[in-house]
Design an enzyme around this catalytic site. Structure first.
Site, PDB file in Angstrom:
ATOM      1  N   CYS A   1       0.818  -1.224   0.000  1.00  0.00           N
ATOM      2  CA  CYS A   1       0.000   0.000   0.000  1.00  0.00           C
ATOM      3  C   CYS A   1       0.852   1.274   0.000  1.00  0.00           C
ATOM      4  CB  CYS A   1      -0.930  -0.004   1.199  1.00  0.00           C
ATOM      5  SG  CYS A   1      -1.983  -1.450   1.206  1.00  0.00           S
TER       6      CYS A   1
ATOM      7  N   HIS B   1      -3.023   7.058   2.782  1.00  0.00           N
ATOM      8  CA  HIS B   1      -3.510   5.801   2.225  1.00  0.00           C
ATOM      9  C   HIS B   1      -4.838   5.467   2.917  1.00  0.00           C
ATOM     10  CE1 HIS B   1      -3.973   1.667   1.273  1.00  0.00           C
ATOM     11  NE2 HIS B   1      -3.574   1.228   2.456  1.00  0.00           N
TER      12      HIS B   1
ATOM     13  N   ASN C   1     -10.180  -0.151   0.563  1.00  0.00           N
ATOM     14  CA  ASN C   1      -8.717  -0.059   0.450  1.00  0.00           C
ATOM     15  C   ASN C   1      -8.290  -0.643  -0.900  1.00  0.00           C
ATOM     16  OD1 ASN C   1      -5.957  -0.463   0.621  1.00  0.00           O
ATOM     17  ND2 ASN C   1      -5.997  -1.228   2.724  1.00  0.00           N
TER      18      ASN C   1
HETATM   19  O1  UT7 Z   1      -3.541  -1.291   3.638  1.00  0.00           O
HETATM   20  C1  UT7 Z   1      -2.648  -1.935   4.471  1.00  0.00           C
HETATM   21  C2  UT7 Z   1      -2.773  -1.456   5.816  1.00  0.00           C
HETATM   22  N1  UT7 Z   1      -3.900  -2.075   6.461  1.00  0.00           N
HETATM   23  C3  UT7 Z   1      -4.386  -1.518   7.542  1.00  0.00           C
HETATM   24  O2  UT7 Z   1      -3.936  -0.464   7.911  1.00  0.00           O
HETATM   25  C4  UT7 Z   1      -5.453  -2.237   8.316  1.00  0.00           C
HETATM   26  C5  UT7 Z   1      -5.267  -1.950   9.776  1.00  0.00           C
HETATM   27  N2  UT7 Z   1      -6.207  -2.645  10.639  1.00  0.00           N
HETATM   28  C6  UT7 Z   1      -7.508  -2.293  10.729  1.00  0.00           C
HETATM   29  O3  UT7 Z   1      -7.954  -1.424  10.004  1.00  0.00           O
HETATM   30  C7  UT7 Z   1      -8.362  -2.956  11.787  1.00  0.00           C
HETATM   31  O4  UT7 Z   1      -7.537  -3.656  12.672  1.00  0.00           O
HETATM   32  C8  UT7 Z   1      -9.443  -3.927  11.204  1.00  0.00           C
HETATM   33  C9  UT7 Z   1     -10.514  -3.142  10.470  1.00  0.00           C
HETATM   34  C10 UT7 Z   1      -8.785  -4.915  10.259  1.00  0.00           C
HETATM   35  C11 UT7 Z   1     -10.093  -4.698  12.338  1.00  0.00           C
HETATM   36  O5  UT7 Z   1     -10.684  -3.789  13.264  1.00  0.00           O
HETATM   37  P1  UT7 Z   1     -10.495  -3.991  14.825  1.00  0.00           P
HETATM   38  O6  UT7 Z   1     -11.283  -2.940  15.485  1.00  0.00           O
HETATM   39  O7  UT7 Z   1      -9.026  -4.048  15.090  1.00  0.00           O
HETATM   40  O8  UT7 Z   1     -11.203  -5.369  15.060  1.00  0.00           O
HETATM   41  P2  UT7 Z   1     -10.582  -6.707  15.647  1.00  0.00           P
HETATM   42  O9  UT7 Z   1      -9.700  -7.362  14.643  1.00  0.00           O
HETATM   43  O10 UT7 Z   1     -10.043  -6.439  17.015  1.00  0.00           O
HETATM   44  O11 UT7 Z   1     -11.877  -7.577  15.827  1.00  0.00           O
HETATM   45  C12 UT7 Z   1     -12.885  -7.230  16.788  1.00  0.00           C
HETATM   46  C13 UT7 Z   1     -13.990  -8.239  16.671  1.00  0.00           C
HETATM   47  C14 UT7 Z   1     -13.518  -9.692  16.692  1.00  0.00           C
HETATM   48  O12 UT7 Z   1     -14.484 -10.451  17.369  1.00  0.00           O
HETATM   49  P3  UT7 Z   1     -14.245 -10.910  18.888  1.00  0.00           P
HETATM   50  O13 UT7 Z   1     -13.001 -11.734  18.852  1.00  0.00           O
HETATM   51  O14 UT7 Z   1     -14.083  -9.639  19.660  1.00  0.00           O
HETATM   52  O15 UT7 Z   1     -15.479 -11.665  19.198  1.00  0.00           O
HETATM   53  C15 UT7 Z   1     -13.504 -10.078  15.244  1.00  0.00           C
HETATM   54  O16 UT7 Z   1     -13.670 -11.460  15.068  1.00  0.00           O
HETATM   55  O17 UT7 Z   1     -14.667  -8.068  15.428  1.00  0.00           O
HETATM   56  C16 UT7 Z   1     -14.712  -9.331  14.746  1.00  0.00           C
HETATM   57  N3  UT7 Z   1     -14.661  -9.074  13.318  1.00  0.00           N
HETATM   58  C17 UT7 Z   1     -15.757  -8.863  12.578  1.00  0.00           C
HETATM   59  N4  UT7 Z   1     -17.065  -8.840  12.882  1.00  0.00           N
HETATM   60  C18 UT7 Z   1     -17.927  -8.600  11.886  1.00  0.00           C
HETATM   61  C19 UT7 Z   1     -13.555  -8.971  12.530  1.00  0.00           C
HETATM   62  N5  UT7 Z   1     -13.928  -8.717  11.265  1.00  0.00           N
HETATM   63  C20 UT7 Z   1     -15.288  -8.641  11.267  1.00  0.00           C
HETATM   64  C21 UT7 Z   1     -16.242  -8.409  10.274  1.00  0.00           C
HETATM   65  N6  UT7 Z   1     -17.551  -8.379  10.621  1.00  0.00           N
HETATM   66  N7  UT7 Z   1     -15.894  -8.185   8.999  1.00  0.00           N
END
Ligand code: UT7
Length: 325
Positions: free
Chosen positions: A112, A250, A280
């Site tokens: 990215c 980005h 993205n």
């Molecule tokens: O372009 C390259 C650079 N990429 C980035 O910069 C991405 C950086 N990361 C992020 O943007 C975020 O970390 C994400 C959007 C990927 C994830 O957001 P988060 O707030 O960090 O969520 P998380 O991974 O901590 O997940 C929280 C909860 C989990 O459930 P439990 O374990 O708390 O029950 C996940 O399983 O949300 C769940 N979850 C979802 N729920 C519904 C993860 N993805 C989804 C989904 N829909 N799509």
């Protein structure tokens, strides 16, 4: 050393719009989670276009916007993690598509951050006199490397391409570029390449050729490295945070932009966002947004912009640009 300015921009996105609700048919997710955690409402997904098809259309628009002929282009640098082929480069396919037969063409991979790295290469080639007019492209068809059964990643990405024409000039344009990498973070965001296999070695387990991401760690990395690269960039220039009209980050997550704005005490309105429409698009987010901002009349002569990329590698980079189209 010569000065270098951006004289044209272009972008292209597939027509097919996939809204958040459609993803609930594939994985356990919903519009509310995706919108509030990322800012994404919909994304464009290829219905047959490959990376070169998107890149060629973005390049054509940038050439038209710059008011040049394709034969004037002597360098094409295309940043992608999703090339059409391992060889030839997607840049060569673009060369053929736009008939820019006087150009030297190659691809680079910096995930990215790719557009910032490509911009830096074009900038350095022109600064040192090797090139006069460069076509810089960020293009990705992420849909072909997404694991559509993994809700952690499949809701985030989209397909698209953006392009810019850089040209030798005597006015100030690109002022400074800062880049960095940390290969120790290689496992935080990756997609395996062609499986290693030959008749003279033991068979190895084949890894699925899809994107894997540790979202939480990449989020932490992004919100740390973005302020650092912006500060470094400005430290080596004669400008201050208050002089910058727009910060074009980005588009990975709206919450990353909000966190950076808060951390650096910058008005969040100065962070341009279009993530709600496209998700993205990896190397393409910055040039797509730049083109959109220009078309919307947001950019005036001598405006100062800071462009920032970050992502797999790990990689990051920023550019301080005076708008002088
Ligand atoms: O372009 C390259 C650079 N990429 C980035 O910069 C991405 C950086 N990361 C992020 O943007 C975020 O970390 C994400 C959007 C990927 C994830 O957001 P988060 O707030 O960090 O969520 P998380 O991974 O901590 O997940 C929280 C909860 C989990 O459930 P439990 O374990 O708390 O029950 C996940 O399983 O949300 C769940 N979850 C979802 N729920 C519904 C993860 N993805 C989804 C989904 N829909 N799509």
């Amino acid at each position: 050393m010569y000065e270098v300015r951006i004289i044209g921009t272009g972008s292209f996105l597939p027509q097919q719009i996939i809204k958040n609700d459609s993803l609930s048919d594939l994985v356990d997710t919903n519009d509310e989670w995706i919108s509030t955690r990322t800012g994404i409402k919909e994304r464009r997904i290829s219905s047959g276009e490959n990376t070169s098809d998107l890149a060629i259309e973005a390049a054509k628009e940038a050439i038209k916007d710059a008011g040049i002929n394709a034969e004037e282009i002597d360098l094409i640098v295309l940043a992608t993690s999703t090339p059409d082929f391992i060889m030839p480069s997607t840049a060569c396919l673009v060369q053929k598509g736009i008939k820019a037969y006087n150009a030297t063409c190659f691809d680079i991979t910096a995930a990215c951050t790719g557009f910032i790295y490509a911009l830096n290469i074009g900038y350095q080639f022109i600064r040192t006199g090797q090139s006069k007019t460069a076509l810089i492209i960020g293009a990705d068809t992420n849909s072909k490397i997404i694991d559509w059964s993994d809700r952690n990643t499949c809701v985030l990405f989209g397909d698209g391409a953006g392009a810019a024409i850089l040209q030798r000039t005597d006015k100030e344009g690109i002022i400074l570029v800062d880049t960095g990498s940390d290969g120790r973070g290689d496992e935080l965001l990756f997609c395996p390449g062609v499986h290693l296999k030959n008749p003279f070695m033991e068979e190895q387990e084949e890894k699925k050729q899809v994107m894997h991401m540790n979202g939480k760690e990449v989020f932490r990395f992004s919100t740390t490295v973005v302020p650092q690269t912006i500060e470094k960039l400005l430290q080596y220039s004669s400008y201050h945070i208050e002089d910058i009209k727009y910060f074009l980050l980005h588009q990975a997550n709206a919450r990353i932009m909000e966190a950076v704005a808060k951390k650096m005490n910058i008005d969040p309105e100065k962070f341009y966002k279009n993530i709600h429409k496209y998700g993205n698009t990896s190397a393409a987010t910055i040039p797509i947004a730049l083109n959109e901002m220009d078309k919307a009349g947001l950019l005036e002569k001598d405006d100062l912009l800071v462009l920032v990329g970050f992502g797999g590698g790990l990689t990051w980079g920023s550019a301080l640009v005076k708008w002088n189209k």
